[in-house]
Structure formats: C-alpha cells, structure tokens
Design a protein around this motif. Structure first.
Motif, PDB file in Angstrom:
ATOM      1  N   TYR A  23       0.823  -1.213   0.000  1.00  0.00           N
ATOM      2  CA  TYR A  23       0.000   0.000   0.000  1.00  0.00           C
ATOM      3  C   TYR A  23       0.855   1.260   0.000  1.00  0.00           C
ATOM      4  CZ  TYR A  23      -4.636  -1.826  -0.005  1.00  0.00           C
ATOM      5  OH  TYR A  23      -5.802  -2.413  -0.403  1.00  0.00           O
ATOM      6  N   HIS A  24       2.087   1.120   0.464  1.00  0.00           N
ATOM      7  CA  HIS A  24       3.002   2.261   0.362  1.00  0.00           C
ATOM      8  C   HIS A  24       3.345   2.514  -1.098  1.00  0.00           C
ATOM      9  CE1 HIS A  24       6.258   5.009   1.203  1.00  0.00           C
ATOM     10  NE2 HIS A  24       7.082   4.245   0.510  1.00  0.00           N
ATOM     11  N   ARG A  25       3.576   1.441  -1.836  1.00  0.00           N
ATOM     12  CA  ARG A  25       3.934   1.586  -3.259  1.00  0.00           C
ATOM     13  C   ARG A  25       2.711   1.881  -4.110  1.00  0.00           C
ATOM     14  NH1 ARG A  25       8.855  -0.485  -4.971  1.00  0.00           N
ATOM     15  NH2 ARG A  25      10.241  -0.880  -3.213  1.00  0.00           N
ATOM     16  N   PHE A  26       1.598   1.298  -3.742  1.00  0.00           N
ATOM     17  CA  PHE A  26       0.370   1.462  -4.538  1.00  0.00           C
ATOM     18  C   PHE A  26      -0.750   1.955  -3.627  1.00  0.00           C
ATOM     19  CE2 PHE A  26       2.933  -2.014  -6.219  1.00  0.00           C
ATOM     20  CZ  PHE A  26       3.101  -1.630  -7.547  1.00  0.00           C
ATOM     21  N   PRO A  27      -0.795   3.269  -3.384  1.00  0.00           N
ATOM     22  CA  PRO A  27      -1.748   3.819  -2.404  1.00  0.00           C
ATOM     23  C   PRO A  27      -3.199   3.486  -2.729  1.00  0.00           C
ATOM     24  CG  PRO A  27      -0.114   5.452  -3.042  1.00  0.00           C
ATOM     25  CD  PRO A  27       0.072   4.295  -3.963  1.00  0.00           C
ATOM     26  N   ASN A  28      -3.493   3.258  -3.973  1.00  0.00           N
ATOM     27  CA  ASN A  28      -4.875   2.922  -4.321  1.00  0.00           C
ATOM     28  C   ASN A  28      -5.140   1.418  -4.363  1.00  0.00           C
ATOM     29  OD1 ASN A  28      -5.761   5.609  -4.481  1.00  0.00           O
ATOM     30  ND2 ASN A  28      -4.922   5.791  -6.537  1.00  0.00           N
ATOM     31  N   GLY A  29      -4.241   0.681  -3.751  1.00  0.00           N
ATOM     32  CA  GLY A  29      -4.502  -0.728  -3.514  1.00  0.00           C
ATOM     33  C   GLY A  29      -4.483  -1.642  -4.720  1.00  0.00           C
ATOM     34  N   LYS A  30      -5.291  -2.649  -4.609  1.00  0.00           N
ATOM     35  CA  LYS A  30      -5.273  -3.743  -5.577  1.00  0.00           C
ATOM     36  C   LYS A  30      -5.490  -3.262  -7.012  1.00  0.00           C
ATOM     37  CE  LYS A  30      -7.608  -8.186  -5.824  1.00  0.00           C
ATOM     38  NZ  LYS A  30      -8.609  -9.064  -5.201  1.00  0.00           N
ATOM     39  N   GLN A  31      -6.418  -2.341  -7.143  1.00  0.00           N
ATOM     40  CA  GLN A  31      -6.712  -1.859  -8.499  1.00  0.00           C
ATOM     41  C   GLN A  31      -5.494  -1.185  -9.118  1.00  0.00           C
ATOM     42  OE1 GLN A  31     -10.330   0.315  -8.805  1.00  0.00           O
ATOM     43  NE2 GLN A  31      -9.995   0.936 -10.935  1.00  0.00           N
ATOM     44  N   GLU A  32      -4.779  -0.422  -8.310  1.00  0.00           N
ATOM     45  CA  GLU A  32      -3.580   0.236  -8.834  1.00  0.00           C
ATOM     46  C   GLU A  32      -2.510  -0.795  -9.190  1.00  0.00           C
ATOM     47  OE1 GLU A  32      -2.143   3.373  -6.331  1.00  0.00           O
ATOM     48  OE2 GLU A  32      -0.397   3.768  -7.593  1.00  0.00           O
ATOM     49  N   MET A  33      -2.441  -1.847  -8.397  1.00  0.00           N
ATOM     50  CA  MET A  33      -1.479  -2.917  -8.707  1.00  0.00           C
ATOM     51  C   MET A  33      -1.816  -3.569 -10.047  1.00  0.00           C
ATOM     52  SD  MET A  33      -1.061  -4.711  -4.941  1.00  0.00           S
ATOM     53  CE  MET A  33      -1.545  -3.753  -3.499  1.00  0.00           C
ATOM     54  N   ALA A  34      -3.077  -3.871 -10.230  1.00  0.00           N
ATOM     55  CA  ALA A  34      -3.485  -4.504 -11.482  1.00  0.00           C
ATOM     56  C   ALA A  34      -3.234  -3.568 -12.658  1.00  0.00           C
ATOM     57  CB  ALA A  34      -4.952  -4.911 -11.423  1.00  0.00           C
ATOM     58  N   ASN A  35      -3.481  -2.291 -12.462  1.00  0.00           N
ATOM     59  CA  ASN A  35      -3.205  -1.329 -13.525  1.00  0.00           C
ATOM     60  C   ASN A  35      -1.716  -1.274 -13.851  1.00  0.00           C
ATOM     61  OD1 ASN A  35      -5.432   0.182 -14.744  1.00  0.00           O
ATOM     62  ND2 ASN A  35      -5.988   0.693 -12.639  1.00  0.00           N
ATOM     63  N   ALA A  36      -0.904  -1.349 -12.802  1.00  0.00           N
ATOM     64  CA  ALA A  36       0.543  -1.347 -13.026  1.00  0.00           C
ATOM     65  C   ALA A  36       0.961  -2.563 -13.840  1.00  0.00           C
ATOM     66  CB  ALA A  36       1.269  -1.323 -11.685  1.00  0.00           C
TER      67      ALA A  36
END
Lengths: 187, 187
Positions: free
Chosen positions: B44-57
DNA sequence: AATTACTTACCGAACATTCGGTAAAATTTA
DNA sequence: TAAATTTTACCGAATGTTCGGTAAGTAATT
C-alpha cells in the motif's frame, strides 16, 4: 404466504449465470443467493458440499444442455451433415447468447478453479472436438483434416468469445461462427 | 540497516504472475504479498490505491513489454516482413511461456475486473490487431485480407491459450502459432 | 561538520467488511 | 404428525484497507 419451493431449473439457471460471469472465486454465496432467490442456508440444503457442488452442478447442467442440443443436432443422422452443421451452429449461438455469455470452461479454468474442475473441463473439450471430428468425416474430409478442423473450431469459439468481450463487439463471435460454417461447407 | 528497497521490476514480476494466474478477484493481498516479498502494508506504500492500482501497473508493465518486444519486432522495417514475423512470433511464445502462461486480458476480463480495466483491455487488443494488420500489408495482402487475418491472429492466440490450459497440452499453442506463420507466409 | 528537518521504505497490528459455512427454528407439504 | 424446505441468526476465518510507528537515507541549516 409460505415460501414456495424454488424450481431446480431456476436455481441452475441462476447459478450458471453467476459462475459464467464471475468464475469460481469471483462468485460469492451472496451473488449465488441473489441470483437464485434462495438464502445461503437454503443453498446449502440443496448443495450440502457448498460452492464446489454448485459449480459441479452447473458444469453437469451445461454439459447436459450441450449434449442434448448442440451435439445431438450435430450428430443427428436423420438429416444431412450440411443441415446438421447449420442447426448445430445455431444452437451454439444460443449457448453463448450470440457472444454475450462467456464459456464456463473459461470461467472455471483460472487457478483456484482449475484444480477442482480439471477433469470435467478436459472431458468437455474432448467431447466438442470428437463431435466436430465426426462431422468433418461426414462432410468427406480426411481424418487428418477433420482432426485439425475440430480443434480449430474449439479454438475459434473460445478465442472469439474472449476477443468479443474484450472489444465489446459481439459481431466478432458471429463472424467466427460464420467462418466455421464456411470452412466446413467449402464456401 | 534501513530496509532495502525491493526493486520495482521484482514487484511487477510478482504481481504479474499472480494476476495472470488468478485474475483480479482471485488474487488476494496475501498472494500478492507472498509473490513480491513485500508485506501488505508495504504494497500500500507503493500502490496507495490498492489492488486496483497494482493490477493497472501490471497492465501497463505488460503493455510496455509487448510494445518493446513483440510489436517493435513485428514492425521493425530494417528487416524483411518474413523475418519480422518469425522473430515476432518467437517473442509471443516468450510472452506466454510457450503456452504455460495465460493472457492478462483474459485474466482481467471477468466481471468485477472487466468494468475496471475495460479501456486498457480494449486498447491493448486494438494494438495487437493494428500491428498484425500492418504486417499483413507489408506481406502484400489486401487491406481486407490483412484486416481479417489480424483479428484472426488475436482470436487464435487467445483461443489456443484457453484450450491449451483446459486440455493440459501446450502443443496446442505451439501449433496455433505455427499456423499463424504459415498463413502469413503462404506455406 | 554537526544538527535539524524531512523523506523513503518497510512492517505489525488493527479496522470494518465479507467470506464460506452451520445450527436451530420456523414454515409448509404430505 | 412426520418429512421436507426455507429462514434467521450466528460463527471463525479471510478479505482489502488503514494506522501508528521504526529505521535509514537525503537535504537544509547552522
């Protein structure tokens, strides 16, 4: 009013819709409950082994439907192979709602689902291939040709359904089905 | 010692593996944590918007890889279209680990994922089609032919990956790729 | 150069919510 | 009344997310 027994057919229909759309993990008991009109505990009354049993029932239900509609049509020796093909492809369109519905094999073959349903999926795909192989022979293709074509049918249906959904254009599925017909009828 | 930074590349690799195998809903924070070596809170530090941001990345990461390997090769005008095709198909085999890895489009296009990533998936597929359309023209097919063939490539890759997984036989993917080559090279 | 302030990178613990699943009671059929 | 069906109420576990805090690096100030 006393709660009326929900018909098996309605339940299967609801479960099928959810599992096809969301996959195994994505389908929550809440989803399944909403789709069937039965509370969670009632679903457990019908399916004592829970979610997995429900998914298995859906697989069996669809296999039954496909066998008695798609395959039965494609293998009906009372009509010509050409007619069988056309009517069978029409049944396939029905099965996938012209490209709006996904395939259960795809939905349940993500990791977490794939181990549980490996065998049914594999068997199901083999039935598809065997059926179209048979039809290929009936249309005077060689064994080798019929084998390749049958596998190709499965690939094109699965592939077009995915691209369909991804591009948001059901015409892609329609075209794919048409091309299958053309290939078998040499037109 | 200050906690050593986990490399972005490692994180993306881990996230990609999980999302490809399990889809959006199936990928739990625990899975993602295990695969990256970062605890949940660190993700969550790397992807503050959580799972969705991870999937987008992950989607961006794969789009970048495909652009700089598959597409770049297929469109490299310094070599002949025939060579481009062969080398590009080799890159595609790498992308899907010869049929052992699924496509991220497929993994993220189940309901619950499809609404979130609709646009990226659609754009991604269009890039694939545009690239193979270009290649078709370079190989002297007509616009109409090249258009149909490009869509067909996408369908066959997607379809063969699914059938591959369902049947447990990566040879199906290999054959499909070979057929794409044959079709473009008229062999 | 030493002190101060700030930032980066990570983690344990807790959050509310949802998960799949169960027991017991209520309701209805037969 | 006996059996079958559905419901309410509940459970422990897991979910995605947030909080509070620590250690180590960088930047600015003195």
């Amino acid at each position: 009013m006393r709660p009326q027994k929900v018909l098996d057919e309605e339940i299967l229909t609801g479960l099928t819709k959810v599992f096809r759309a969301k996959g195994y993990e994505g389908a929550s008991l809440k989803d399944l409950s909403d789709a069937t009109g039965l509370k969670k505990a009632s679903l457990y009354h019908r399916f004592p082994n829970g979610k997995q049993e429900m998914a298995n029932a859906v697989l069996s239900h669809l296999d039954y439907w496909v066998t008695n509609n798609v395959f039965k049509t494609l293998l009906n020796e009372e009509i010509t192979p050409q007619t069988r093909l056309k009517k069978g492809l029409a049944e396939i369109k029905r099965l996938y709602d012209d490209g709006n519905e996904t395939c259960i094999f795809r939905a349940l073959s993500m990791q977490a689902g794939v181990e549980l349903f490996e065998e049914q999926i594999k068997n199901g795909m083999q039935e598809w291939i065997a059926t179209f192989f048979n039809l290929g022979l009936a249309l005077n293709f060689t064994k080798q040709e019929a084998e390749i074509m049958a596998l190709q049918v499965l690939i094109e249906i699965q592939g077009s359904l995915i691209v369909c959904k991804g591009m948001g254009d059901i015409k892609i599925f329609e075209t794919a089905v048409q091309q299958i017909e053309n290939k078998y009828l040499n037109t």
